[in-house]
Design an enzyme around this catalytic site. Structure first.
Site, PDB file in Angstrom:
ATOM      1  N   ASP A  13     -19.518  37.479  41.861  1.00  0.00           N
ATOM      2  CA  ASP A  13     -20.387  37.438  40.586  1.00  0.00           C
ATOM      3  C   ASP A  13     -21.786  36.757  41.174  1.00  0.00           C
ATOM      4  OD1 ASP A  13     -18.565  38.328  39.093  1.00  0.00           O
ATOM      5  OD2 ASP A  13     -17.714  36.353  38.347  1.00  0.00           O
ATOM      6  N   LYS A  65     -15.677  46.545  32.046  1.00  0.00           N
ATOM      7  CA  LYS A  65     -14.989  46.535  31.019  1.00  0.00           C
ATOM      8  C   LYS A  65     -15.458  47.756  29.793  1.00  0.00           C
ATOM      9  CE  LYS A  65     -14.271  41.378  31.308  1.00  0.00           C
ATOM     10  NZ  LYS A  65     -14.996  41.210  32.747  1.00  0.00           N
ATOM     11  N   HIS A  67     -16.136  50.207  27.036  1.00  0.00           N
ATOM     12  CA  HIS A  67     -15.691  50.081  25.654  1.00  0.00           C
ATOM     13  C   HIS A  67     -16.786  50.961  24.869  1.00  0.00           C
ATOM     14  CE1 HIS A  67     -14.004  47.780  21.976  1.00  0.00           C
ATOM     15  NE2 HIS A  67     -13.949  48.884  21.999  1.00  0.00           N
ATOM     16  N   ASP A  68     -16.251  52.360  24.693  1.00  0.00           N
ATOM     17  CA  ASP A  68     -17.124  53.361  23.893  1.00  0.00           C
ATOM     18  C   ASP A  68     -16.366  54.360  23.304  1.00  0.00           C
ATOM     19  OD1 ASP A  68     -19.323  54.844  23.106  1.00  0.00           O
ATOM     20  OD2 ASP A  68     -20.527  53.960  24.882  1.00  0.00           O
ATOM     21  N   VAL A  69     -16.733  55.228  22.737  1.00  0.00           N
ATOM     22  CA  VAL A  69     -15.994  56.276  22.203  1.00  0.00           C
ATOM     23  C   VAL A  69     -15.357  56.955  23.504  1.00  0.00           C
ATOM     24  CG1 VAL A  69     -17.744  56.665  20.345  1.00  0.00           C
ATOM     25  CG2 VAL A  69     -17.992  58.093  22.645  1.00  0.00           C
ATOM     26  N   PRO A  70     -14.027  57.452  23.024  1.00  0.00           N
ATOM     27  CA  PRO A  70     -13.106  58.003  24.086  1.00  0.00           C
ATOM     28  C   PRO A  70     -13.831  59.066  25.072  1.00  0.00           C
ATOM     29  CG  PRO A  70     -11.719  58.029  21.924  1.00  0.00           C
ATOM     30  CD  PRO A  70     -13.439  57.800  21.861  1.00  0.00           C
ATOM     31  N   ARG A 178      -7.318  28.357  38.173  1.00  0.00           N
ATOM     32  CA  ARG A 178      -7.990  27.033  38.362  1.00  0.00           C
ATOM     33  C   ARG A 178      -7.139  26.245  39.496  1.00  0.00           C
ATOM     34  NH1 ARG A 178     -11.561  29.828  37.444  1.00  0.00           N
ATOM     35  NH2 ARG A 178     -13.466  29.251  35.857  1.00  0.00           N
TER      36      ARG A 178
END
Length: 233
Positions: A13, A65, A67-70, A178
């Protein structure tokens, strides 16, 4: 089957390709699997870093990640197959989207995000879901399995319940690890290395406990030793 050392995924990151390459060089053989996410995406060098990681023998986890319409997510996963990607994440809240993505994944192992480890019951309640995170996680894990996903992203706190519900062969990848216990950061549902694997995790994702360590290589190697001990108990 992954090697023991592949089970540690380092969260790369960082905001630039230069920092990404510096971390890979610094960590050397202590890490063989890297997660690259949204922060690096804004650098403009995301896919160059991805290919550079693969070129030096590292496995790559694309954590965007989706995430939207198929149809859109399916097309995105189909396009991602052009690259040397081992894991990829999509959100696990829509069966149709997960199923469409699963039809296009090829050799990529598709992981559905259940409930982010930065969320607890109060956060879910704000979204209109007045249930324990563990209930929601297991429900979404079963939906992901039935839609054709290869596994899920979930806290180690729910890894045992997922394993009991889905059986062997379904991947459980646990972030929010952790090693020294809760760190007072934005992660709310955390466990240590031994707890994650004892519960049934296949892989763990570790970022800040390595990046912020005085000696990151030593921290990574210590986690590798803890993984080996947990797996071979």
């Amino acid at each position: 089957m992954p090697t023991t050392r592949d089970r540690l995924i380092f969260a790369l990151d960082v905001p630039t390709a230069a920092e990404a390459h510096a971390w890979v060089e610094r960590l050397g053989d202590s890490v063989s699997f890297y997660k690259i996410g949204m922060e690096l995406l804004t650098s403009g060098d995301y896919f160059r870093v991805l290919e550079d990681l693969a070129a030096c023998g590292k496995q790559v986890f694309v954590d965007l990640k989706f995430h939207d319409v198929p149809a859109t997510v399916a097309a995105t996963i189909r396009g991602l197959r052009r690259y040397p990607v081992s894991f990829c994440t999509i959100h696990g809240q829509h069966h149709g989207m997960m199923h469409a993505a699963s039809q296009e994944k090829g050799d990529i192992r598709l992981l559905a995000v259940t409930v982010l480890t930065s969320m607890d019951r109060s956060d879910l309640r704000q979204l209109g879901i007045d249930r324990e995170p563990s209930e929601v996680v297991v429900e979404r894990a079963l939906a992901a399995r039935d839609a054709g996903c290869d596994g899920v992203i979930a806290s180690g706190q729910e890894a045992g319940l997922i394993r009991q519900s889905t059986g062997p062969g379904f991947l459980v990848v646990c972030p929010g690890i952790r090693p020294a216990g809760p760190a007072g950061d934005d992660q709310k549902r955390t466990v240590d290395v031994a707890q994650a694997f004892a519960a049934g995790a296949d892989y763990i994702v570790v970022g800040r406990p390595i990046r912020n360590a005085a000696d990151p290589v030593a921290a990574a190697e210590q986690i590798q030793a803890q993984i080996a001990q947990a797996i071979f108990i």
